[in-house]
Design a protein around this motif. Structure first.
Motif, PDB file in Angstrom:
ATOM      1  N   MET A 163     -43.555-111.507 -36.001  1.00 30.08           N
ATOM      2  CA  MET A 163     -44.073-111.490 -37.372  1.00 30.08           C
ATOM      3  C   MET A 163     -43.350-110.417 -38.173  1.00 30.08           C
ATOM      4  N   ALA A 164     -42.927-110.765 -39.361  1.00 30.53           N
ATOM      5  CA  ALA A 164     -42.213-109.801 -40.192  1.00 30.53           C
ATOM      6  C   ALA A 164     -43.136-108.681 -40.637  1.00 30.53           C
ATOM      7  N   LYS A 165     -42.579-107.525 -40.791  1.00 33.56           N
ATOM      8  CA  LYS A 165     -43.325-106.375 -41.250  1.00 33.56           C
ATOM      9  C   LYS A 165     -43.858-106.611 -42.650  1.00 33.56           C
ATOM     10  N   LYS A 166     -45.090-106.198 -42.913  1.00 37.63           N
ATOM     11  CA  LYS A 166     -45.713-106.407 -44.218  1.00 37.63           C
ATOM     12  C   LYS A 166     -45.714-105.119 -45.024  1.00 37.63           C
ATOM     13  N   LEU A 167     -45.861-105.265 -46.333  1.00 39.74           N
ATOM     14  CA  LEU A 167     -45.995-104.098 -47.179  1.00 39.74           C
ATOM     15  C   LEU A 167     -47.264-103.346 -46.822  1.00 39.74           C
ATOM     16  N   SER A 168     -47.268-102.059 -47.075  1.00 37.23           N
ATOM     17  CA  SER A 168     -48.425-101.241 -46.768  1.00 37.23           C
ATOM     18  C   SER A 168     -49.600-101.626 -47.657  1.00 37.23           C
ATOM     19  N   GLY A 205     -34.956-106.930 -50.014  1.00 41.12           N
ATOM     20  CA  GLY A 205     -33.653-106.304 -49.865  1.00 41.12           C
ATOM     21  C   GLY A 205     -33.080-106.607 -48.491  1.00 41.12           C
ATOM     22  N   ASP A 206     -32.551-105.568 -47.815  1.00 44.40           N
ATOM     23  CA  ASP A 206     -32.026-105.764 -46.462  1.00 44.40           C
ATOM     24  C   ASP A 206     -32.962-105.170 -45.424  1.00 44.40           C
ATOM     25  N   THR A 207     -34.236-104.961 -45.808  1.00 36.09           N
ATOM     26  CA  THR A 207     -35.203-104.378 -44.877  1.00 36.09           C
ATOM     27  C   THR A 207     -35.760-105.460 -43.955  1.00 36.09           C
ATOM     28  N   SER A 208     -36.627-105.057 -43.040  1.00 33.97           N
ATOM     29  CA  SER A 208     -37.289-106.017 -42.151  1.00 33.97           C
ATOM     30  C   SER A 208     -38.552-106.585 -42.776  1.00 33.97           C
ATOM     31  N   THR A 209     -38.851-106.159 -43.995  1.00 33.51           N
ATOM     32  CA  THR A 209     -40.070-106.592 -44.680  1.00 33.51           C
ATOM     33  C   THR A 209     -39.872-107.930 -45.376  1.00 33.51           C
ATOM     34  N   TYR A 210     -40.807-108.836 -45.160  1.00 34.07           N
ATOM     35  CA  TYR A 210     -40.877-110.096 -45.895  1.00 34.07           C
ATOM     36  C   TYR A 210     -42.208-110.122 -46.639  1.00 34.07           C
ATOM     37  N   THR A 236     -42.469-110.731 -55.981  1.00 36.96           N
ATOM     38  CA  THR A 236     -43.014-109.849 -57.020  1.00 36.96           C
ATOM     39  C   THR A 236     -43.158-108.413 -56.529  1.00 36.96           C
ATOM     40  N   HIS A 237     -43.322-108.243 -55.201  1.00 35.78           N
ATOM     41  CA  HIS A 237     -43.502-106.900 -54.642  1.00 35.78           C
ATOM     42  C   HIS A 237     -42.196-106.128 -54.478  1.00 35.78           C
ATOM     43  N   ALA A 238     -41.062-106.808 -54.586  1.00 33.50           N
ATOM     44  CA  ALA A 238     -39.784-106.121 -54.399  1.00 33.50           C
ATOM     45  C   ALA A 238     -39.616-104.986 -55.403  1.00 33.50           C
ATOM     46  N   HIS A 239     -40.039-105.210 -56.635  1.00 32.22           N
ATOM     47  CA  HIS A 239     -39.895-104.175 -57.655  1.00 32.22           C
ATOM     48  C   HIS A 239     -40.785-102.982 -57.349  1.00 32.22           C
ATOM     49  N   SER A 253     -35.276-105.777 -56.349  1.00 31.72           N
ATOM     50  CA  SER A 253     -35.476-107.129 -56.883  1.00 31.72           C
ATOM     51  C   SER A 253     -34.148-107.880 -56.914  1.00 31.72           C
ATOM     52  N   ILE A 254     -33.111-107.216 -57.417  1.00 30.43           N
ATOM     53  CA  ILE A 254     -31.792-107.850 -57.516  1.00 30.43           C
ATOM     54  C   ILE A 254     -31.222-108.120 -56.124  1.00 30.43           C
ATOM     55  N   ALA A 255     -31.272-107.123 -55.255  1.00 27.88           N
ATOM     56  CA  ALA A 255     -30.725-107.290 -53.909  1.00 27.88           C
ATOM     57  C   ALA A 255     -31.424-108.421 -53.165  1.00 27.88           C
ATOM     58  N   SER A 256     -32.741-108.529 -53.340  1.00 26.96           N
ATOM     59  CA  SER A 256     -33.504-109.577 -52.660  1.00 26.96           C
ATOM     60  C   SER A 256     -33.056-110.959 -53.111  1.00 26.96           C
TER      61      SER A 256
END
Length: 343
Positions: A1-6, A116-121, A125-128, A136-139
């Motif tokens: 499972m991908a890492k989630k935002l806190s 971005g290039d993190t392990s988070t999916y 909208t949360h990228a910003h 946001s752009i990198a994603s």
């Protein structure tokens, strides 16, 4: 499972999220640029400038013959609150450098993508919130094989003011949209401090003021949800473009004065003036929401918009928007698709 935002990253900001219906800031920037051409560059200097990181950090995938600009609307009341904000509108303006035709692609804000290039999916909208405009752009560059390195971001108050300066927008309101539209119009008016605003009493074509026009793109509950909302954003964009083309310089200058201080961008005065010279020739071509093939999915009990096959959609995107019939998605897109489309 991908890492989630806190949990902190999921915390709602005070007040309801504001969907910035008219946040097609490229056109607003062009309006300001035209006024500046006629009256010097002083008014353009009211724009809030913010540089991005180097192109290497944005994971650009070169797209020949096109200029791609990211248009963002944030869930804040003014630009001082941009940090840690979410993007309630995410739209890519792809300009054909030969024909000047613009193709608009609205990315559904709840789309499940890599941050971005993190392990988070998580929701795009949360990228910003997680890493500002750069993430946001990198994603989007990574997920869609794009070369975005220019952007414009705006909050809803300046847009409402600008539409009022334009004399409102004629919009066809359906009968099932009226109740939600009026509810959000009252809320928007309170936030922006306007005592006078449009209340819709019957369906049909009618002129909506700034607050009502902004609110037109906010409505979604029971009237089409997130998919229909992005359609409304594109409808408003086309109306802004059409009206801008017919305005005299004095009106354009007034509109520019209302919106430019509410814009954050890395476009230079020269960039804006160069685009301004094309305004009369600009045509809005086909516009779609992305991903094309989608479903409502659940990850850890949270609902998302999920691409059925992201790689396939990216392939179709490049074929349709950039006329690349032999395009094949990059390995990066394939990997993101494998993870983002599997739930």
């Amino acid at each position: 499972m991908a890492k989630k935002l806190s949990p902190r990253a999921r915390r709602r900001r005070r007040g309801r999220r504001i969907v910035n219906t008219l946040l097609i800031v490229l056109i607003i920037a062009l309006i300001g640029a035209i006024a500046a051409v006629m009256a010097g560059t002083k008014i353009l200097n009211t724009v809030n400038r913010a540089d991005l990181k180097s192109s290497a950090d944005l994971y650009r995938h070169e797209v020949d013959g096109y200029t791609n600009i990211l248009l963002l609307g944030v869930d804040t009341r003014d630009l001082s609150e941009v940090k840690n904000s979410r993007t309630d509108m995410i739209m890519i303006a792809s300009i054909n450098n030969s024909t000047d035709e613009i193709t608009l692609t609205s990315v559904y804000r709840d789309t499940y993508l890599q941050m971005g290039d993190t392990s988070t999916y998580d929701k795009i909208t949360h990228a910003h919130y997680y890493g500002s405009t750069e993430m946001s752009i990198a994603s989007l560059n990574r997920a869609m094989d794009l070369d975005i390195d220019q952007y414009a971001l705006v909050n809803f108050k300046g847009v409402a003011d600008a539409v009022d300066e334009m004399g409102g927008l004629e919009i066809n309101v359906e009968d099932y949209e009226i109740d939600e539209l009026n509810k959000y119009t009252k809320e928007t008016a309170k936030i922006v401090g306007k005592k006078s605003y449009t209340i819709v009493k019957k369906p049909g074509k009618q002129v909506l003021d700034g607050c009502a026009s902004v609110s037109y793109g906010r409505i979604r509950k029971g009237v089409g949800d997130d998919y229909k909302r992005t359609d409304r954003m594109r409808i408003v964009f086309k109306k802004i473009l059409s009206k801008a083309k017919s305005m005299d310089v004095k009106t354009l200058y007034q509109v520019a004065g209302a919106i430019l201080p509410e814009i954050q961008t890395n476009l230079s005065n020269k960039d804006m003036m160069s685009l301004a010279l094309k305004l009369k020739k600009l045509n809005v071509g086909d516009s779609k929401g992305f991903p094309y093939s989608k479903t409502a999915g659940m990850v850890d009990g949270v609902s998302y918009v999920q691409a059925t096959d992201l790689a396939s959609d990216v392939k179709k995107f490049h074929q349709k928007v950039f006329n690349e019939p032999d395009y094949e998605p990059s390995a990066t897109v394939q990997e993101i698709s494998r993870i983002a489309s599997r739930y």
